[in-house]
Motif scaffolding. Structure first.
Motif, PDB file in Angstrom:
ATOM      1  N   ARG A 143      41.048  31.717  42.860  1.00 11.23           N
ATOM      2  CA  ARG A 143      40.407  30.645  43.626  1.00 11.23           C
ATOM      3  C   ARG A 143      39.803  29.635  42.667  1.00 11.23           C
ATOM      4  O   ARG A 143      39.025  29.997  41.782  1.00 11.23           O
ATOM      5  CB  ARG A 143      39.321  31.206  44.546  1.00 11.23           C
ATOM      6  CG  ARG A 143      39.932  32.177  45.535  1.00 11.23           C
ATOM      7  CD  ARG A 143      39.167  32.316  46.807  1.00 11.23           C
ATOM      8  NE  ARG A 143      39.850  33.297  47.641  1.00 11.23           N
ATOM      9  CZ  ARG A 143      39.297  33.902  48.682  1.00 11.23           C
ATOM     10  NH1 ARG A 143      38.061  33.611  49.024  1.00 11.23           N
ATOM     11  NH2 ARG A 143      39.994  34.762  49.388  1.00 11.23           N
ATOM     12  N   GLU A 151      37.536  27.652  43.029  1.00 15.38           N
ATOM     13  CA  GLU A 151      36.264  27.146  43.550  1.00 15.38           C
ATOM     14  C   GLU A 151      35.340  26.886  42.372  1.00 15.38           C
ATOM     15  O   GLU A 151      35.225  27.687  41.459  1.00 15.38           O
ATOM     16  CB  GLU A 151      35.640  28.089  44.579  1.00 15.38           C
ATOM     17  CG  GLU A 151      35.620  29.549  44.202  1.00 15.38           C
ATOM     18  CD  GLU A 151      35.411  30.443  45.421  1.00 15.38           C
ATOM     19  OE1 GLU A 151      35.032  29.940  46.482  1.00 15.38           O
ATOM     20  OE2 GLU A 151      35.635  31.643  45.303  1.00 15.38           O
ATOM     21  N   HIS A 188      31.178  34.818  41.808  1.00 13.93           N
ATOM     22  CA  HIS A 188      32.503  34.220  41.955  1.00 13.93           C
ATOM     23  C   HIS A 188      33.255  34.141  40.638  1.00 13.93           C
ATOM     24  O   HIS A 188      32.703  33.697  39.638  1.00 13.93           O
ATOM     25  CB  HIS A 188      32.399  32.797  42.532  1.00 13.93           C
ATOM     26  CG  HIS A 188      32.011  32.765  43.975  1.00 13.93           C
ATOM     27  ND1 HIS A 188      30.701  32.691  44.373  1.00 13.93           N
ATOM     28  CD2 HIS A 188      32.764  32.817  45.096  1.00 13.93           C
ATOM     29  CE1 HIS A 188      30.664  32.690  45.704  1.00 13.93           C
ATOM     30  NE2 HIS A 188      31.895  32.769  46.173  1.00 13.93           N
TER      31      HIS A 188
HETATM   32 MN    MN Z   1      34.556  31.843  48.800  1.00 13.95          MN
END
Ligand code: MN
Ligand code: ATP
Length: 477
Positions: A227, A229, A236
């Motif tokens: 991801r 992000e 994360h």
């Molecule tokens: Mn997320």
């Protein structure tokens, strides 16, 4: 003579015989006591080197970090802390280590410093323990599913569909960056790209796994997930490992039962197999907590927390109930939340999740029946027409650890949702086929493996529970 692993030497009761050991020097005290570690266990074996018997040039080379091979007699230890030790007869340096330059000195290093030396940090007790626990947890994942009649499904890593994570995906391309082919309207001409279309790294194997559940019944993925992000949080990663079971003929309640049973199993398995490592990590966390102000200290030690999860049911709460609790909570009334909750329909931030788990319920929580507007298109619509059969599992110290749902198996309802959310039906023709031919109720969830490792090891930064973390602006090693 074949060498014996340190873990086996330490548990040996058969003393007074010749053994061979190989490993890395952790410390060498008083030109005599060599602490040897070979990674098989957190414990070192003490090797006693009689300095009168060895040349000074050799003794000088027994430095922290050096690789050695030694033979000697396994004897009962007179010192405290170990049952046996080796009286060294022969010692060979396999690889020297410069004591002035070796970054992993025998002292406490900060986790930040160790992250910059991720290729060597595994030579510390803490990272040895974390990565042995990680390995055991992954085996437990496979064992649970294999013992319960699930099939391991390998989802593709390169995907041609961007239905799920628009904007959060990493592109895969072989187009030349200095001469990108363009269409007349200026957009990129992906028909000249390697796959003849735009492709990305997968953000989830779920949609593909669903097609397999509609034939094999019970499947699970366990693979790398990506991801893009840009969140610099401690929870994360840009590359992480996800476990995604997908099961035909089960509803949301059974899906929650599966998730809870599965999580408890892998924790229990690891508690049994990694007792020494977890004992060490438990002590580490207790020491860390001592540096915190009293009010912020955890009420439970790591081992107590793990056992607490095993012994208690996860609290199941609907989104609507959770919103009521949050709306009337102290931090909401005193405007302590960054995002205040006033209306039904608000997306929950990690501050809200953590309040529910750590302050209100004080146990793992499963939130279910979320507003359709804040959840993905494939989740099953409830009778009320505004909530979907979603569930998130929230853990103390972590927040969301699992996201799952009962899937929308009704073709018309699914297409309606897709249209409403602007998802191209043509692109997901193969996914829609599962609803055209023999559609059936089914459910599944995704567990972020590193978040699980965080919880079990008591670490607080996700960069410390994966060997070589990939995060924004960082792909070293
Ligand atoms: Mn997320
Ligand atoms: P979050 O809100 O925490 O970003 P999410 O809603 O994006 O999570 P899902 O898409 O439901 O998460 O993914 C399933 C699980 O994968 C999450 O519950 C979490 O455990 C894990 N996960 C999601 N994104 C990441 C990430 N960037 N790094 C590590 N784990 C992640």
């Amino acid at each position: 003579m074949k060498h014996t692993k340190v873990i086996d030497l330490l548990s040996s009761t058969n003393t007074l015989h010749e053994v061979k050991a190989k490993g890395w020097v952790r410390t060498f005290r008083n030109n005599q006591f060599l602490a040897l570690n070979d990674g098989s266990t957190i414990h070192n074996i003490q090797c006693v080197v009689d300095f009168e018997k060895f040349p000074a040039e050799l003794l000088k080379r027994i430095n922290t970090g050096a690789a050695v091979s030694l033979t000697g007699t396994l004897v009962e230890s007179k010192g405290s802390g170990q049952n046996v030790e080796i009286q060294v007869n022969e010692l060979v340096i396999l690889g020297d280590s410069d004591p002035e330059k070796y970054p992993i000195q025998p002292k406490k290093h900060s986790l930040e410093f160790l992250r910059e030396n991720a290729h060597l940090r595994i030579r510390t007790n803490v990272f040895g323990a974390i990565m042995r626990v990680r390995s055991t947890l992954s085996f437990a994942v496979h064992k649970y599913f294999q013992d319960n009649g699930f099939f391991y499904f390998n989802a593709p890593i390169v995907t041609g569909s961007d239905a799920e994570g628009a904007g959060e995906m990493l592109h895969v391309t072989s187009l030349p960056f200095d001469n990108i082919p363009k269409n007349e309207d200026g957009s990129i001409n992906f028909s000249e790209d390697f796959f003849g279309k735009a492709t990305n790294l997968t953000v989830s194997g779920q949609l593909e796994a669903e097609t397999y559940a509609m034939a094999l019944g019970q499947v699970y993925t366990f693979g790398p997930t990506f991801r893009a992000e840009n969140s610099h949080t401690s929870r994360h990663l840009a590359e992480f490992w996800m476990i995604e079971p997908e099961v035909a003929f089960i509803n949301l309640d059974e899906n929650m039962d599966l998730a809870e049973d599965f999580i408890k199993y892998i924790i229990k398995y690891t508690l049994e197999k990694c007792a020494d490592d977890l004992k060490f990590l438990d002590q580490r966390l207790t020491d860390e907590e001592k540096n915190k102000p009293q009010a912020e200290r955890s009420e439970m030690s790591l081992l107590q927390k793990l056992n607490f999860v095993l012994e208690n049911n996860f609290k199941r709460v609907s989104y609507t109930e959770a919103i009521d609790i949050l709306r009337n909570s102290k931090p909401n009334k005193n405007k302590k939340f960054k995002y205040l909750i006033d209306e039904w329909g608000a997306d929950l931030q990690s501050e809200h999740e953590r309040f529910l788990v750590e302050k209100h319920f004080k146990c793992p929580v499963i939130l279910f029946d979320y507003p359709a507007d804040i959840k993905a298109f494939y989740m099953r619509m409830n009778e009320d027409g505004k909530t979907v059969r979603a569930m998130d599992i929230l853990f103390p110290g972590i927040g969301e650890i699992v996201g799952g749902s009962q899937r929308e198996e009704r073709y018309d309802k699914l297409v309606e949702r897709m249209q409403k959310m602007g998802i191209d039906e043509k692109e997901l023709w193969w996914y829609l086929d599962t609803r055209k031919y023999g559609s059936a109720p089914h459910s599944g969830f995704g567990l972020g493996f590193e978040r699980m490792v965080l919880f079990v090891t008591g670490m607080t930064n996700i960069r410390d529970v994966i060997p070589f973390p990939r995060t924004p602006q960082n792909a070293e090693f």
